[in-house]
Design an enzyme around this catalytic site. Structure first.
Site, PDB file in Angstrom:
ATOM      1  N   HIS A  21      39.445 -10.538 -40.532  1.00 55.51           N
ATOM      2  CA  HIS A  21      38.058 -10.610 -40.987  1.00 55.51           C
ATOM      3  C   HIS A  21      37.975 -11.529 -42.197  1.00 55.51           C
ATOM      4  O   HIS A  21      38.985 -11.958 -42.743  1.00 55.51           O
ATOM      5  CB  HIS A  21      37.498  -9.220 -41.304  1.00 55.51           C
ATOM      6  N   CYS A  40      39.963 -13.017 -50.388  1.00 52.57           N
ATOM      7  CA  CYS A  40      39.515 -12.363 -49.153  1.00 52.57           C
ATOM      8  C   CYS A  40      38.293 -13.050 -48.552  1.00 52.57           C
ATOM      9  O   CYS A  40      37.843 -12.695 -47.466  1.00 52.57           O
ATOM     10  CB  CYS A  40      39.229 -10.885 -49.399  1.00 52.57           C
ATOM     11  N   HIS A  46      41.565 -13.445 -42.917  1.00 55.93           N
ATOM     12  CA  HIS A  46      42.889 -12.865 -43.145  1.00 55.93           C
ATOM     13  C   HIS A  46      42.978 -11.589 -42.309  1.00 55.93           C
ATOM     14  O   HIS A  46      41.966 -11.076 -41.842  1.00 55.93           O
ATOM     15  CB  HIS A  46      43.128 -12.583 -44.629  1.00 55.93           C
ATOM     16  N   HIS A  48      44.813  -7.598 -41.190  1.00 59.00           N
ATOM     17  CA  HIS A  48      45.355  -6.310 -41.632  1.00 59.00           C
ATOM     18  C   HIS A  48      45.894  -5.550 -40.434  1.00 59.00           C
ATOM     19  O   HIS A  48      45.404  -5.698 -39.312  1.00 59.00           O
ATOM     20  CB  HIS A  48      44.274  -5.436 -42.280  1.00 59.00           C
ATOM     21  N   ASP A  86      40.741  -3.545 -31.938  1.00 60.14           N
ATOM     22  CA  ASP A  86      42.137  -3.990 -31.929  1.00 60.14           C
ATOM     23  C   ASP A  86      42.265  -5.449 -31.488  1.00 60.14           C
ATOM     24  O   ASP A  86      41.715  -5.853 -30.459  1.00 60.14           O
ATOM     25  CB  ASP A  86      42.977  -3.098 -31.019  1.00 60.14           C
ATOM     26  N   HIS A  87      43.012  -6.208 -32.282  1.00 60.73           N
ATOM     27  CA  HIS A  87      43.250  -7.628 -32.032  1.00 60.73           C
ATOM     28  C   HIS A  87      41.949  -8.422 -31.908  1.00 60.73           C
ATOM     29  O   HIS A  87      41.810  -9.285 -31.054  1.00 60.73           O
ATOM     30  CB  HIS A  87      44.162  -7.842 -30.819  1.00 60.73           C
ATOM     31  N   GLU A 131      43.355   0.220 -45.045  1.00 61.01           N
ATOM     32  CA  GLU A 131      43.395  -1.223 -44.859  1.00 61.01           C
ATOM     33  C   GLU A 131      44.793  -1.723 -45.225  1.00 61.01           C
ATOM     34  O   GLU A 131      45.351  -2.584 -44.561  1.00 61.01           O
ATOM     35  CB  GLU A 131      42.348  -1.895 -45.735  1.00 61.01           C
TER      36      GLU A 131
END
Length: 148
Positions: A21, A40, A46, A48, A86-87, A131
């Site tokens: 994100h 960020c 970037h 997580h 996810d992904h 996170e």
């Protein structure tokens, strides 16, 4: 002999997902975003490896001995967390984040709202989103903080 009193329990299950994100608010200028979000706010985003702990509560069923069947909870979490997040690039792949900044706080609210639609009414107790090991959000469905 009287039937045993109902017992209330809380049950938690963990899910892990990876997503990227960019922290960026459309309400702020590029300069304000950079000042507020720092690295960020990188235009390329970037990522997580998020950890989510979902806690439900309810009476322990006297026949099954369960608050909820874990197979059902696993499926609800698959639908509410894994499939949409996810992904994914949260800002580009998840419509909710097109207008909402993809902070961990808002990720927790998103997960809460998705699970609330799937679980029996009143069963969802808490969503805890890691996170990182140092940045953790807990959301219990509170809408607002009351005016004093």
């Amino acid at each position: 002999m009287a039937p045993p009193a109902a017992r209330l329990a809380r049950l938690s299950r963990v899910a892990n997902f990876s997503a990227c994100h960019r922290l960026h608010s459309k309400s702020l200028s590029d300069e304000e975003n950079l000042k507020l979000f720092g690295k960020c706010n990188n235009p390329n985003g970037h990522g997580h490896n998020y950890k989510v702990i979902v806690t439900v509560r309810g009476e322990i069923d006297p026949v099954s001995g369960m608050v909820i069947n874990l197979t059902d909870l696993k499926e609800y979490m698959q639908q509410a967390i894994m499939e949409p997040l996810d992904h994914k690039n949260l800002d580009k792949d998840v419509p909710y984040f097109a207008e909402v900044v993809s902070t961990t706080e808002n990720v927790a609210v998103f997960i809460w709202e998705n699970l609330k639609r799937l679980l029996p009414a009143g069963m969802l107790y808490k969503v805890k989103v890691y996170e990182t090991d140092q940045n953790i959000v807990i959301y219990k469905g509170e809408e607002t903080i009351s005016e004093r």
